[in-house]
Design an enzyme around this catalytic site. Structure first.
Site, PDB file in Angstrom:
ATOM      1  N   ASP A  13     107.280  96.109 105.748  1.00  0.00           N
ATOM      2  CA  ASP A  13     105.956  95.824 106.283  1.00  0.00           C
ATOM      3  C   ASP A  13     105.407  97.103 106.892  1.00  0.00           C
ATOM      4  O   ASP A  13     106.132  97.822 107.578  1.00  0.00           O
ATOM      5  CB  ASP A  13     106.048  94.733 107.354  1.00  0.00           C
ATOM      6  CG  ASP A  13     104.712  94.103 107.707  1.00  0.00           C
ATOM      7  OD1 ASP A  13     103.674  94.812 107.696  1.00  0.00           O
ATOM      8  OD2 ASP A  13     104.691  92.905 108.012  1.00  0.00           O
ATOM      9  N   GLY A  18     100.358  92.936 111.127  1.00  0.00           N
ATOM     10  CA  GLY A  18     101.405  92.193 111.823  1.00  0.00           C
ATOM     11  C   GLY A  18     102.027  93.014 112.942  1.00  0.00           C
ATOM     12  O   GLY A  18     101.622  94.149 113.198  1.00  0.00           O
ATOM     13  N   ASP A  36     104.734 101.154 103.785  1.00  0.00           N
ATOM     14  CA  ASP A  36     103.504 100.631 103.194  1.00  0.00           C
ATOM     15  C   ASP A  36     103.721 100.466 101.695  1.00  0.00           C
ATOM     16  O   ASP A  36     104.194 101.399 101.035  1.00  0.00           O
ATOM     17  CB  ASP A  36     102.376 101.635 103.468  1.00  0.00           C
ATOM     18  CG  ASP A  36     101.004 101.069 103.190  1.00  0.00           C
ATOM     19  OD1 ASP A  36     100.807 100.459 102.112  1.00  0.00           O
ATOM     20  OD2 ASP A  36     100.129 101.252 104.045  1.00  0.00           O
ATOM     21  N   ILE A  37     103.376  99.316 101.146  1.00  0.00           N
ATOM     22  CA  ILE A  37     103.583  99.094  99.712  1.00  0.00           C
ATOM     23  C   ILE A  37     102.717 100.004  98.849  1.00  0.00           C
ATOM     24  O   ILE A  37     102.941 100.123  97.653  1.00  0.00           O
ATOM     25  CB  ILE A  37     103.390  97.612  99.302  1.00  0.00           C
ATOM     26  CG1 ILE A  37     101.958  97.139  99.551  1.00  0.00           C
ATOM     27  CG2 ILE A  37     104.414  96.739  99.990  1.00  0.00           C
ATOM     28  CD1 ILE A  37     101.643  95.772  98.960  1.00  0.00           C
ATOM     29  N   SER A 100      96.578  83.179  95.615  1.00  0.00           N
ATOM     30  CA  SER A 100      95.532  82.591  96.436  1.00  0.00           C
ATOM     31  C   SER A 100      94.603  81.760  95.562  1.00  0.00           C
ATOM     32  O   SER A 100      94.152  82.221  94.507  1.00  0.00           O
ATOM     33  CB  SER A 100      94.719  83.684  97.131  1.00  0.00           C
ATOM     34  OG  SER A 100      93.616  83.109  97.802  1.00  0.00           O
ATOM     35  N   TYR A 124      88.542  90.193  97.531  1.00  0.00           N
ATOM     36  CA  TYR A 124      89.881  89.661  97.781  1.00  0.00           C
ATOM     37  C   TYR A 124      90.322  88.723  96.660  1.00  0.00           C
ATOM     38  O   TYR A 124      91.452  88.805  96.176  1.00  0.00           O
ATOM     39  CB  TYR A 124      89.923  88.926  99.129  1.00  0.00           C
ATOM     40  CG  TYR A 124      91.236  88.223  99.372  1.00  0.00           C
ATOM     41  CD1 TYR A 124      92.387  88.945  99.661  1.00  0.00           C
ATOM     42  CD2 TYR A 124      91.322  86.835  99.305  1.00  0.00           C
ATOM     43  CE1 TYR A 124      93.600  88.298  99.872  1.00  0.00           C
ATOM     44  CE2 TYR A 124      92.523  86.181  99.522  1.00  0.00           C
ATOM     45  CZ  TYR A 124      93.662  86.912  99.805  1.00  0.00           C
ATOM     46  OH  TYR A 124      94.858  86.274 100.001  1.00  0.00           O
TER      47      TYR A 124
END
Length: 189
Positions: A13, A18, A36-37, A100, A124
């Protein structure tokens, strides 16, 4: 907590949305990597040899994706590609991608199903849809087992399952039909 009985657990993460304190209850039982991805090179060694990856990382905000679309795009599209690529290169067995329903837009028909035509109405929603497509492509082109799953907590009581039992079935493959790169959220409704 739910994953701990299944083996070692690592959390990746960047703490953008968060806090590490959210992990306080299990901090001594997990490995935590503040990565970080979007940084694919740092992500690759963390996923090498992992059995199952739960890809929950995102900037999950329609308003934020409209007001400031660049970070949302780079995390939700570039970062998602990095997760799938690192998983494929690292020999990961399964990636569970958190989908989503926003990808299907506003519909008069409920429940939404994977047979509906996507109608994203925000950056998004487009970004999450691209993640679904990447899951399918990484399965079809590279043989990576993928599950695209709508994991919203409010769905769990509707099917009489606890989050723990859903997690167990995701890991074991009992409840879902992993590997086809297709959506499975309709099974929860």
């Amino acid at each position: 907590r739910t994953l701990l009985p299944h083996g070692s657990v690592a959390v990746v993460d960047n703490l953008l949305t968060g806090r590490e304190s959210n992990l306080a209850e299990v901090r001594g039982q997990i490995a935590f990597h503040q990565v970080d991805i979007r940084d694919g090179e740092r992500l690759k060694p963390l996923l090498a040899g992992v059995d199952t990856v739960f890809h929950l990382a995102a900037i999950p905000s329609v308003p934020r994706s409209i007001d400031d679309p660049d970070p949302s795009h780079t995390v939700n599209i570039d970062g998602t590609y990095n997760v799938f690529r690192a998983a494929q290169l690292g020999g990961v067995r399964r990636v569970v991608y958190a989908a989503s329903s926003s990808a299907y837009g506003d519909t008069e028909v409920l429940p939404k199903t994977e047979t509906m035509a996507p109608r994203p109405k925000s950056p998004y929603a487009v970004q999450k849809l691209v993640g679904e497509y990447y899951a399918s492509v990484f399965h079809g082109c590279f043989g990576l087992e993928t599950v695209v799953q709508e994991l919203l907590p409010f769905l769990v009581p509707a099917i009489g399952k606890t989050f723990e039992s859903l997690t167990n079935e995701i890991i074991g493959g009992g409840f879902f039909k992993p590997g086809n790169g297709g959506k499975e959220f309709n099974q929860l409704l």
